[in-house]
Design a protein around this motif. Structure first.
Motif: not given
Length: 245
Positions: A174, A168-172, A145, A72, A148, A143, A150, A153
């Motif tokens: 981002p 723009d990660s769908p999981k924070p 993934h 992250r 990172s 999901d 996804f 994506h």
């Protein structure tokens, strides 16, 4: 292309033990052969398993090189920072590792952070070829993934960049930095570890699911290596075929 080797045991503690035993086995072999062991690690339950099981290991930590499969894009003191977890729960408990674990730099733009991370990788893997990790310890999200990368994506189809930013990660959060599939599938070994009934549906979807449109975790198939899954009986309860340990 490697097909998954699925090993099932009776408890989460044995999943942890089997994972850490594999890591140490790969470390010993790599150090004996080349004098260095290069591993990529992940957050989540994988981090918990490794940091619980490895601190008492008998190994030459000075010959380890630890990278992050993804990270992250947050400060190193942020609770979301995977590096912080390993620093507090592994690095602080062993001798010789502090200079051999490589965090992502959150103090520059994320695109530059990804480029810088590749440069650090190149210090261990010089040249222009795709880095070949001795071992990648990967996670699997709810999901499907991994790293990172996804479902749906564009980065799941990335074939040029070896380390990529994602904003723009769908999981924070981002914004992150991640290894891509060219690196993942060039590893000598990739391993997943999962435990608990809450993982059973996604484990089944990844390992027994749609082969034409696979989830990212199912796309981990080293071309000249192996992929191993360590599961407890609850996580494996919906699979068709397993091997018990």
């Amino acid at each position: 292309m490697a097909s998954p080797v699925i090993n099932v045991t009776d408890s989460e503690s044995n999943v942890e033990k089997n994972l850490c035993d594999l890591v140490l086995e790969k470390a010993e072999a790599a150090i004996k052969e080349r004098g260095i062991f290069v591993i990529g690690v992940s957050g989540g339950s994988a981090a918990k398993f490794l940091c619980n099981g490895l601190p008492l290991a008998n190994t030459d930590w000075g010959k380890w090189r630890i990278f992050f499969c993804d990270e992250r894009y947050v400060n190193h003191d942020d609770p979301e920072c995977t590096y912080k977890y390993y620093k507090n729960n592994l690095v602080s408990k062993v001798q010789g590792l502090s200079d051999n674990i490589f965090p992502v730099n959150p103090d520059i733009q994320v695109e530059s952070a990804a480029e810088e991370y590749l440069k650090i990788l190149r210090q261990v893997f010089p040249g222009e070829g795709v880095p070949r990790f001795d071992l990648l310890v990967l996670g699997m999200g709810p999901d499907g993934h991994t790293c990172s990368l996804f479902p749906g994506h564009p980065l799941t189809k990335e074939m040029t960049r070896l380390v990529a930013p994602i904003t723009d990660s769908p999981k924070p959060p981002p914004t992150r930095v991640t290894l891509t599939f060219p690196v993942i599938n060039n590893a000598a070994c990739a391993v997943f570890a999962a435990a608990g009934a809450g993982k059973a549906d996604m484990v089944q979807k990844v390992l027994d699911g749609d082969k034409e449109n696979p989830l990212p975790a199912a796309m981990v198939r080293p071309t000249n290596g192996e992929v191993i899954w360590f599961l407890d009986s609850a996580a494996a309860s919906k699979l068709k075929t397993t091997t018990s340990l």
